[in-house]
Design an enzyme around this catalytic site. Structure first.
Site, mmCIF file in Angstrom:
data_model
loop_
_atom_site.group_PDB
_atom_site.id
_atom_site.type_symbol
_atom_site.label_atom_id
_atom_site.label_comp_id
_atom_site.label_asym_id
_atom_site.label_seq_id
_atom_site.Cartn_x
_atom_site.Cartn_y
_atom_site.Cartn_z
ATOM 1 N N GLU A 81 -24.948 2.751 -3.832
ATOM 2 C CA GLU A 81 -25.711 2.272 -4.995
ATOM 3 C C GLU A 81 -24.742 1.264 -5.613
ATOM 4 O OE1 GLU A 81 -27.049 5.180 -8.026
ATOM 5 O OE2 GLU A 81 -26.748 3.519 -9.550
ATOM 6 N N PHE A 102 -22.109 -3.982 -22.180
ATOM 7 C CA PHE A 102 -20.982 -3.325 -22.480
ATOM 8 C C PHE A 102 -20.063 -4.012 -23.441
ATOM 9 C CE2 PHE A 102 -21.869 -1.498 -18.374
ATOM 10 C CZ PHE A 102 -21.779 -0.112 -18.659
ATOM 11 N N HIS A 105 -34.043 3.846 -8.808
ATOM 12 C CA HIS A 105 -32.842 3.450 -9.566
ATOM 13 C C HIS A 105 -33.105 3.361 -11.130
ATOM 14 C CE1 HIS A 105 -29.560 1.042 -11.465
ATOM 15 N NE2 HIS A 105 -28.921 1.761 -10.717
ATOM 16 N N ASP A 160 -21.472 3.252 -7.687
ATOM 17 C CA ASP A 160 -22.161 2.467 -8.512
ATOM 18 C C ASP A 160 -21.475 1.420 -8.971
ATOM 19 O OD1 ASP A 160 -24.639 1.679 -10.106
ATOM 20 O OD2 ASP A 160 -24.366 3.723 -11.393
HETATM 21 C C1 GRE Z 1 -26.589 0.630 -13.349
HETATM 22 O O1 GRE Z 1 -26.099 1.514 -12.523
HETATM 23 O O2 GRE Z 1 -27.394 -0.240 -13.011
HETATM 24 C C2 GRE Z 1 -25.818 0.381 -14.612
HETATM 25 C C3 GRE Z 1 -26.335 -0.536 -15.793
HETATM 26 C C4 GRE Z 1 -25.587 -0.614 -16.822
HETATM 27 C C5 GRE Z 1 -24.705 0.378 -17.060
HETATM 28 C C6 GRE Z 1 -24.216 1.271 -16.182
HETATM 29 C C7 GRE Z 1 -25.018 1.423 -15.073
HETATM 30 O O3 GRE Z 1 -27.335 -1.252 -15.311
HETATM 31 O O4 GRE Z 1 -24.247 2.336 -14.179
HETATM 32 ZN ZN ZN Z 2 -26.725 1.482 -10.563
#
Ligand code: GRE
Ligand code: ZN
Length: 325
Positions: A8, A23, A163, A286
């Site tokens: 991911e 953020f 997702h 991620d």
């Molecule tokens: C993501 O996994 O897409 C994501 C975001 C924004 C903040 C955290 C995050 O798009 O894991």
């Molecule tokens: Zn993600």
């Protein structure tokens, strides 16, 4: 553990980059670099922490939030061409999931087919519901117009990664005054779990028994709730009130796989392994919203057996995505 595979792991292109500016300005310069970079910082992090391969995907919500259908189709195509170019530079280290213009089910089918057959991609990653026509339209993929799309996914025999994205502001009254609950803290999981349940309850998996869905974040909270959901139906001695034939857990254990993305906590990992079996859990980070080093150090030393670590860190992904490593 060397040879880990992570799945991911996001990349942004110019039209989708600002979607990830969530953020604040203080981290944006670094995050922006990490989102558009593939072959530099990302690769160094992978080398340093024993990640042999990343399956790349577009950031979120990206294509799903582009309500103009023609633009959604064009941006998906552009993103997939960029991802394919990056994979071509280092096919031993990267492969990719297709971004799909779900606003138009036929176009999504055509794009997935192109990505799998022509670009060598190993599945799709879609960021929740789509906005279609207007910014406040919300369309989920259990609806009848998506059945031909799902038929094609099954025929192509590739997994579909569902997702997260945030629910729309006018659907989130319960979060008012508590914006800290939006995004990865809570709302991403709640939104994505509901979508997964909609797919299950709609009978989708009765119609297409070979469909494979992947969820991140150790299953978006679903594994811990599985028993309770089905127990209610049994205790009431009433037939369940959805179109699907079997219990929710039956479908979840037969059609879903989960990854550790953003959820580096051993009791939660063990719970997912217990509910689903160790063959249905896969390592992920991620990136760039989470740290490869934190994920890897946690996973490499988590108190699970070595046979399970090998499966979750590497072998399950090789099997599911038919990776040639
Ligand atoms: C993501 O996994 O897409 C994501 C975001 C924004 C903040 C955290 C995050 O798009 O894991
Ligand atoms: Zn993600």
């Amino acid at each position: 553990m060397q040879g880990k595979i992570a799945l991911e792991e996001h990349v942004a292109i110019e039209p989708t980059l600002s979607d990830s500016q969530v953020f604040g300005a203080h981290v944006w310069k670094d995050l922006e670099h990490r989102l558009v970079d593939v072959q530099d910082t990302r690769l160094r992090e992978m080398d340093k922490h024993g990640v042999e391969m990343m399956i790349l995907s577009l950031n979120a919500p990206a294509v799903q939030a582009i309500h103009d259908v023609k633009t959604a189709i064009a941006v998906a195509r552009q993103a997939n061409d960029v991802l394919a170019d990056e994979v071509r530079k280092r096919p031993a280290r990267f492969t990719a999931f297709a971004a799909l213009p779900m606003q138009d089910p036929d176009a999504a089918t055509a794009e997935l087919t192109r990505c799998v057959k022509d670009l060598g991609m190993v599945g799709a990653l879609v960021n929740g519901f789509s906005n279609i026509g207007t910014p406040d339209n919300v369309t989920y993929y259990d609806l009848p117009q998506y059945r031909p799309f799902w038929r094609a996914v099954e025929a192509l025999d590739v997994p579909f990664y569902l997702h997260p994205r945030n629910p729309l502001p006018n659907w989130t009254k319960q979060y008012e005054g508590h914006n800290w609950l939006l995004g990865p803290n809570w709302a991403f999981s709640a939104e994505t779990a509901v979508h997964a349940f909609r797919l299950i309850g709609s009978g989708l998996f009765d119609e297409f028994p070979k469909l494979k869905i992947v969820l991140g974040h150790l299953g978006e909270g679903i594994p811990v709730q599985l028993w309770r959901i089905d127990n209610r139906n049994a205790w009431m001695k009433a037939p369940h009130k959805y179109a699907a034939k079997k219990g929710v857990a039956d479908y979840f254990r037969a059609h879903f796989h989960v990854t550790t993305s953003g959820n580096f906590h051993t009791p939660s990992l063990v719970n997912a392994m217990t509910e689903m079996g160790p063959d249905r859990v896969m390592f992920s980070v991620d990136w760039p919203f989470e740290d490869v080093g934190q994920a890897a150090q946690w996973f490499d030393t988590a108190e699970i057996g070595q046979a399970d670590r090998d499966k979750i860190g590497r072998d399950n992904a090789i099997k599911l995505f038919k990776l040639k490593l």
